[in-house]
Scaffold this active site. Structure first.
Site, mmCIF file in Angstrom:
data_model
loop_
_atom_site.group_PDB
_atom_site.id
_atom_site.type_symbol
_atom_site.label_atom_id
_atom_site.label_comp_id
_atom_site.label_asym_id
_atom_site.label_seq_id
_atom_site.Cartn_x
_atom_site.Cartn_y
_atom_site.Cartn_z
ATOM 1 N N ASP A 44 40.066 30.933 70.679
ATOM 2 C CA ASP A 44 39.816 31.470 69.338
ATOM 3 C C ASP A 44 38.392 32.031 69.258
ATOM 4 O OD1 ASP A 44 38.428 29.096 69.246
ATOM 5 O OD2 ASP A 44 39.245 28.438 67.314
ATOM 6 N N SER A 45 37.649 31.933 70.369
ATOM 7 C CA SER A 45 36.380 32.666 70.492
ATOM 8 C C SER A 45 36.652 34.159 70.321
ATOM 9 C CB SER A 45 35.744 32.403 71.863
ATOM 10 O OG SER A 45 36.699 32.553 72.903
ATOM 11 N N LYS A 113 45.853 24.592 73.324
ATOM 12 C CA LYS A 113 44.648 23.755 73.224
ATOM 13 C C LYS A 113 44.359 23.547 71.747
ATOM 14 C CE LYS A 113 40.258 25.389 73.880
ATOM 15 N NZ LYS A 113 39.705 25.082 72.555
ATOM 16 N N GLU A 182 32.861 20.467 75.590
ATOM 17 C CA GLU A 182 31.935 21.558 75.269
ATOM 18 C C GLU A 182 30.596 21.029 74.767
ATOM 19 O OE1 GLU A 182 33.596 24.753 72.926
ATOM 20 O OE2 GLU A 182 31.631 25.706 72.662
HETATM 21 O O1 KIV Z 1 37.703 29.542 72.122
HETATM 22 C C1 KIV Z 1 37.228 29.381 73.253
HETATM 23 O O2 KIV Z 1 36.925 30.323 73.991
HETATM 24 C C2 KIV Z 1 37.037 28.018 73.702
HETATM 25 C C3 KIV Z 1 36.239 27.827 74.949
HETATM 26 C C4 KIV Z 1 34.815 28.029 74.638
HETATM 27 C C5 KIV Z 1 36.512 26.534 75.582
HETATM 28 O O3 KIV Z 1 37.482 27.109 73.071
#
Ligand code: KIV
Length: 275
Positions: A44-45, A113, A182
């Site tokens: 979700d980044s 995730k 993280e």
């Molecule tokens: O959203 C994302 O890219 C993440 C990673 C930073 C692990 O959760």
């Protein structure tokens, strides 16, 4: 070789480090997959590095499914993990299972995730009971940025460090196949990694984790709004892109591009007969 949750579990057993990167579209997923990464996270980044939001909270299920579908189309061997966005699993177990299922059924991901420790274990259990592999995520969980008061390293005092260890164990007991760690001090992340039998995938959590993940725009120096301390630039693609775009602008404006070899031909006879 095709990666699955079993690949992740057996890598931990044999001490082989796992590699993951994020991807959000077809072309990038294809390049990353061809390089042999074990897993691709459609994170979700996305909200920050692709959509330009200040954090991840505005990302929706529709955004995530749209990008996960593209990544799945570009991936042959990596395990594709879809990241559950803010409010897609917090409100109820029903939401959690339904939305997790959409990542597999509609987008073709192989796992999901979600962020959080003990508090989301009921969700993890319910999703796993629906036969959907789950990756946990503890430490700096960006969806909790307002509770943390910013993007900060987690687990620095005794209480918080103990809680992270307990959270990791509970996530394993709930049935997750891996956990993202993280922004956790390296020595604590190493302790957590030893305390669980499922692999830990670190980002800003040191080399004692069972694997690593980075956001590809960060490690290629393409996203330059800010650079977290844990990011290493493996290639300066941002600058490479800038020089490519500038060369294009120059060649179009000075008439060098397109050249003959970029043009389609037509018989002069046909042209003559047009008038
Ligand atoms: O959203 C994302 O890219 C993440 C990673 C930073 C692990 O959760």
């Amino acid at each position: 070789m095709k990666n699955s949750v079993s690949t992740f579990m057996s890598a931990k057993k044999s001490g082989i480090k796992l590699t993951m990167l994020t991807a959000y579209d077809y072309s990038m997923a294809k390049i990353i997959d061809e390089c042999g990464v074990n897993g691709i996270l459609v994170g979700d980044s996305l909200g920050m590095v692709c959509l330009g939001y200040k954090d991840t909270l505005s990302v929706t299920m529709d955004d995530m499914l749209h990008h996960t579908k593209a990544v799945v189309r570009g991936t042959k061997n990596a395990l594709v993990v879809g990241d559950m966005p803010f409010m897609s699993y917090q409100a109820s177990l029903y939401d959690a299972v339904k939305n997790a299922g959409r990542f597999l059924q509609e987008a073709g991901a192989s796992a999901i995730k979600l962020e959080g420790g003990a508090v989301v274990c009921p969700q993890i259990k319910a999703i796993v009971a629906a036969q959907i592999p789950v990756m946990g995520h503890i430490g700096l969980t960006p969806q909790s940025v307002n509770m943390f008061g910013g993007f900060k390293v987690q687990g620095k005092n005794n209480v918080d460090a103990k809680k992270l260890i307990e959270d990791a164990k509970k996530i394993e007991d709930a049935g997750a196949f891996a956990i993202t760690l993280e922004c956790i001090p390296a020595k604590l992340a190493e302790l957590i990694s030893k305390a669980v039998t499922i692999p830990t995938i670190g980002i800003g959590a040191g080399g004692g984790c069972d694997g690593q993940i980075l956001v590809y725009q960060d490690m290629l120096n393409m996203f330059q709004d800010f650079k977290p301390k844990f990011v290493k630039s493996f290639a300066n693609v941002g600058d490479l892109m800038r020089s490519g775009f500038k060369a294009y602008i120059k060649e179009v404006t000075d008439g060098t591009f397109p050249a003959n070899e970029h043009c389609f031909k037509i018989d002069d006879e046909i042209l003559k007969n047009l008038y």
